[in-house]
Enzyme design. Structure first.
Site, PDB file in Angstrom:
ATOM      1  N   LYS A   1       0.805  -1.367   0.014  1.00  0.00           N
ATOM      2  CA  LYS A   1      -0.089   0.118   0.039  1.00  0.00           C
ATOM      3  C   LYS A   1       0.837   1.325   0.081  1.00  0.00           C
ATOM      4  O   LYS A   1       0.505   2.211  -0.737  1.00  0.00           O
ATOM      5  CB  LYS A   1      -0.936   0.002   1.269  1.00  0.00           C
ATOM      6  N   ASN A   2       1.830   1.106   0.986  1.00  0.00           N
ATOM      7  CA  ASN A   2       2.672   2.452   0.911  1.00  0.00           C
ATOM      8  C   ASN A   2       3.735   2.655   0.032  1.00  0.00           C
ATOM      9  O   ASN A   2       4.435   3.659   0.051  1.00  0.00           O
ATOM     10  CB  ASN A   2       3.251   2.373   2.357  1.00  0.00           C
TER      11      ASN A   2
ATOM     12  N   CYS B   1      -5.165  12.589  12.093  1.00  0.00           N
ATOM     13  CA  CYS B   1      -6.129  11.508  11.683  1.00  0.00           C
ATOM     14  C   CYS B   1      -6.045  10.417  13.133  1.00  0.00           C
ATOM     15  O   CYS B   1      -5.876  11.232  14.195  1.00  0.00           O
ATOM     16  CB  CYS B   1      -5.334  10.796  10.504  1.00  0.00           C
TER      17      CYS B   1
ATOM     18  N   ARG C   1      -0.107  14.641  12.468  1.00  0.00           N
ATOM     19  CA  ARG C   1       0.220  14.254  11.093  1.00  0.00           C
ATOM     20  C   ARG C   1       0.848  15.808  10.567  1.00  0.00           C
ATOM     21  O   ARG C   1       0.023  16.086   9.670  1.00  0.00           O
ATOM     22  CB  ARG C   1      -0.565  13.451  10.537  1.00  0.00           C
TER      23      ARG C   1
ATOM     24  N   ASP D   1       4.009   0.863  11.965  1.00  0.00           N
ATOM     25  CA  ASP D   1       2.867   0.316  11.579  1.00  0.00           C
ATOM     26  C   ASP D   1       2.667  -1.302  11.930  1.00  0.00           C
ATOM     27  O   ASP D   1       1.532  -1.642  11.596  1.00  0.00           O
ATOM     28  CB  ASP D   1       2.881   0.239   9.879  1.00  0.00           C
TER      29      ASP D   1
ATOM     30  N   ARG E   1      -9.048  -0.644   4.530  1.00  0.00           N
ATOM     31  CA  ARG E   1      -8.170   0.715   3.945  1.00  0.00           C
ATOM     32  C   ARG E   1      -6.593  -0.060   3.671  1.00  0.00           C
ATOM     33  O   ARG E   1      -6.002   0.363   2.442  1.00  0.00           O
ATOM     34  CB  ARG E   1      -7.692   1.724   4.819  1.00  0.00           C
TER      35      ARG E   1
HETATM   36  C1  EPZ Z   1       4.347   7.144   6.076  1.00  0.00           C
HETATM   37  O1  EPZ Z   1       3.320   8.002   6.716  1.00  0.00           O
HETATM   38  C2  EPZ Z   1       3.147   5.884   6.185  1.00  0.00           C
HETATM   39  N1  EPZ Z   1       2.160   6.003   5.133  1.00  0.00           N
HETATM   40  C3  EPZ Z   1       2.508   5.418   7.624  1.00  0.00           C
HETATM   41  O2  EPZ Z   1       1.836   4.312   7.435  1.00  0.00           O
HETATM   42  C4  EPZ Z   1       3.777   5.219   8.410  1.00  0.00           C
HETATM   43  O3  EPZ Z   1       3.370   5.158   9.641  1.00  0.00           O
HETATM   44  C5  EPZ Z   1       4.820   6.498   8.497  1.00  0.00           C
HETATM   45  O4  EPZ Z   1       5.172   6.788   7.000  1.00  0.00           O
HETATM   46  C6  EPZ Z   1       6.073   6.322   9.192  1.00  0.00           C
HETATM   47  O5  EPZ Z   1       6.572   4.839   8.785  1.00  0.00           O
HETATM   48  C7  EPZ Z   1       2.209   6.169   3.770  1.00  0.00           C
HETATM   49  O6  EPZ Z   1       3.164   5.707   3.230  1.00  0.00           O
HETATM   50  C8  EPZ Z   1       1.104   6.417   2.913  1.00  0.00           C
HETATM   51  P1  EPZ Z   1       6.118  10.392   8.490  1.00  0.00           P
HETATM   52  P2  EPZ Z   1       3.788   9.522   6.809  1.00  0.00           P
HETATM   53  O7  EPZ Z   1       6.048  11.592   7.511  1.00  0.00           O
HETATM   54  O8  EPZ Z   1       4.689   9.828   5.688  1.00  0.00           O
HETATM   55  C9  EPZ Z   1       6.429  13.769  11.709  1.00  0.00           C
HETATM   56  C10 EPZ Z   1       0.005   2.988   7.613  1.00  0.00           C
HETATM   57  O9  EPZ Z   1      -0.636   2.363   8.674  1.00  0.00           O
HETATM   58  N2  EPZ Z   1       6.320  14.661  10.553  1.00  0.00           N
HETATM   59  O10 EPZ Z   1       7.647   9.431   8.236  1.00  0.00           O
HETATM   60  O11 EPZ Z   1       2.738  10.568   6.974  1.00  0.00           O
HETATM   61  C11 EPZ Z   1       5.319  13.096  11.911  1.00  0.00           C
HETATM   62  O12 EPZ Z   1       4.594  13.894  12.956  1.00  0.00           O
HETATM   63  C12 EPZ Z   1       0.259   4.308   7.676  1.00  0.00           C
HETATM   64  O13 EPZ Z   1       0.230   2.206   6.612  1.00  0.00           O
HETATM   65  C13 EPZ Z   1       6.403  15.928  10.808  1.00  0.00           C
HETATM   66  O14 EPZ Z   1       7.071  16.233  12.030  1.00  0.00           O
HETATM   67  O15 EPZ Z   1       4.741   9.528   7.976  1.00  0.00           O
HETATM   68  C14 EPZ Z   1       5.499  11.867  12.501  1.00  0.00           C
HETATM   69  O16 EPZ Z   1       5.795  11.926  13.945  1.00  0.00           O
HETATM   70  C15 EPZ Z   1      -0.010   5.085   8.966  1.00  0.00           C
HETATM   71  N3  EPZ Z   1       6.378  16.717   9.815  1.00  0.00           N
HETATM   72  C16 EPZ Z   1       6.800  11.344  11.845  1.00  0.00           C
HETATM   73  O17 EPZ Z   1       7.248  12.429  11.214  1.00  0.00           O
HETATM   74  C17 EPZ Z   1       6.209  16.403   8.623  1.00  0.00           C
HETATM   75  O18 EPZ Z   1       6.162  17.406   7.791  1.00  0.00           O
HETATM   76  C18 EPZ Z   1       6.778  10.448  11.047  1.00  0.00           C
HETATM   77  O19 EPZ Z   1       5.793  10.595   9.875  1.00  0.00           O
HETATM   78  C19 EPZ Z   1       6.092  14.982   8.483  1.00  0.00           C
HETATM   79  C20 EPZ Z   1       6.065  14.264   9.206  1.00  0.00           C
END
Ligand code: EPZ
Length: 418
Positions: free
Chosen positions: A22-23, A116, A121, A305, A397
């Site tokens: 998915k990701n 969410c 996020r 995850d 999802r």
């Molecule tokens: C991706 O989300 C995945 N989703 C998530 O999977 C996964 O949990 C996450 O990466 C971490 O591995 C997809 O790929 C579609 P991040 P993403 O930006 O990109 C902080 C699932 O269950 N952050 O790496 O949103 C944020 O708050 C989903 O399949 C900022 O501070 O994750 C978090 O603490 C859930 N500022 C951390 O980084 C930003 O601009 C990780 O977020 C962006 C992120």
């Protein structure tokens, strides 16, 4: 609302083939508008996050053809740079579209993706990275309006190795003028898959999987046929399910190095695990031993995850486990539901203390998010007696054919509409 009726206690035996990740598929679909030639992606899982991303592409003017798991995207007639607010609400990771829509149209408009089920996020790292590439960003009335006369390569340091921010910046840099260097980039396998997909389209991206990604802007990208990597979180979920229920499974489609942190913990729990290429064989053990500490980390650390699913396993491992969720603020919603099944879990902020009990008992439980919902299904499969798992919209999802694959392994699970 769809509900699972589960009669727990069955051991799991058999084989599981991974769905397309998915990701990985979501950013690949976003990237498909970077060319006006046809893009074919095989093995696209039939899950609602993908359906929502396809709806966004259609709203932009793309033609989509779905033949089973093969998806054809033709964006020759794409004309809109606006990502519809109602779809951003459904799919917050549509924020990845910013980078590719900017590359295509030099402008983009998206409603601010709120928090969410699992946390705030924020997208500050996405926006600061895009600004470094020359994008002007206005946040007006809950919308983000972006525009750029041209995209120019830059040297970008991410405060945190954000998966989405890394992907968005790559998508905005592939046709920018000059070189872009992304330092402290996320190292997830899905980033490597995006690099391979873009390079197959004629892009020049290198370094994905390491901490620094280098993108040399090119003039144009051409069509491609591509098969994404297997879903490591889906496969990790089935491996944890088997460890909890007892039995033996063979999974295919995910190389062990993509979930090495999980396999390491499952071995500590007492499971026997053999691997060969992208095959993983797990034999459970009579009674699981608790591990002292699991901390979620960016790849290659323990994946956030899989935290919920693994927490469910700790509920019946002998001993006490400490789980620390370092990525998201509220990723323990499932804990209250597990307590209704007899689990002994204490949650404080990002830490959960789980004392193993002999057995969970069946109950009526409600899923609150995608991976927490999967954790509740696993707990129901291992529990004594019957459980009902309500609100399957969450697991739908991210898990294609979830009950079908579990039934094939011997689980007593059926979906009812109530
Ligand atoms: C991706 O989300 C995945 N989703 C998530 O999977 C996964 O949990 C996450 O990466 C971490 O591995 C997809 O790929 C579609 P991040 P993403 O930006 O990109 C902080 C699932 O269950 N952050 O790496 O949103 C944020 O708050 C989903 O399949 C900022 O501070 O994750 C978090 O603490 C859930 N500022 C951390 O980084 C930003 O601009 C990780 O977020 C962006 C992120």
């Amino acid at each position: 609302m769809d509900t699972y009726i589960v009669n727990g206690g069955e051991k799991l035996y058999g084989k599981v083939q991974a769905q397309g990740a998915k990701n990985a598929v979501l950013p690949l679909l976003a990237a498909s508008i970077l060319t006006d030639e046809q893009v074919k992606i095989r093995g696209v899982p039939q899950i609602t996050d993908v359906e929502n991303m396809l709806r966004i592409l259609r709203e932009l003017g793309c033609t989509i053809k779905r033949r089973g798991e093969n998806t054809l995207i033709d964006s020759a007639n794409a004309i809109s740079h606006e990502i519809p607010a109602r779809l951003t609400k459904e799919l917050r990771s549509s924020v990845f579209m910013l980078g590719s829509v900017l590359t295509r149209f030099r402008k983009a408009r998206i409603s601010y993706p709120g928090g969410c089920d699992i946390g705030l996020r924020p997208i500050d790292l996405h926006l600061s990275g895009l600004k470094r590439l020359g994008v002007r960003i206005n946040e007006v009335g809950g919308f983000i309006e972006c525009s750029a006369d041209k995209l120019v390569g830059a040297d970008i340091l991410l405060d945190f190795p954000s998966v989405g921010a890394t992907e968005n910046i790559i998508l905005a840099a592939v046709k920018a003028e000059g070189l872009t260097v992304i330092r402290n980039a996320a190292k997830e396998p899905e980033i490597v898959d995006l690099q391979n997909f873009l390079n197959a389209m004629g892009a020049k991206v290198q370094g994905a999987g390491g901490g620094t990604v280098v993108v040399e802007g090119v003039k144009r990208l051409h069509g491609v046929e591509y098969t994404p990597i297997g879903d490591r979180i889906e496969i990790g979920t089935y491996l944890i399910a088997t460890a909890m229920c007892g039995g033996e499974i063979e999974t295919n489609g995910v190389p062990p190095e993509n979930i090495a942190a999980l396999l390491h913990k499952l071995r500590e729990n007492g499971c026997k695990i053999h691997t060969k290429n992208d095959k993983i064989v797990l034999q459970s053990c009579a009674s699981l031993r608790a591990v002292d500490l699991v901390e979620t980390m960016p790849f290659p650390g323990f994946p956030t995850d899989l935290q919920a699913q693994y927490s469910a396993l700790c509920c019946t491992a002998s001993g006490t486990s400490l789980i620390v969720e370092n990525l998201f603020e509220t990723r323990y919603k499932f804990a209250a539901e597990l307590k209704r099944m007899g689990a002994d879990i204490t949650v404080r902020d990002r830490t959960a203390v789980i004392r193993g009990v002999k057995r969970l008992h069946g109950a009526k439980i409600v899923a609150g998010d995608l991976r927490g919902g999967a954790a509740l299904v696993l707990a129901a499969l291992a529990a004594e007696g019957q459980s009902q798992v309500l609100d399957l919209s969450h697991v739908d999802r991210g898990y294609a054919d979830f009950e079908y694959k579990l039934k094939k392994l011997g689980a007593k699970i059926r979906r009812v509409r109530v």
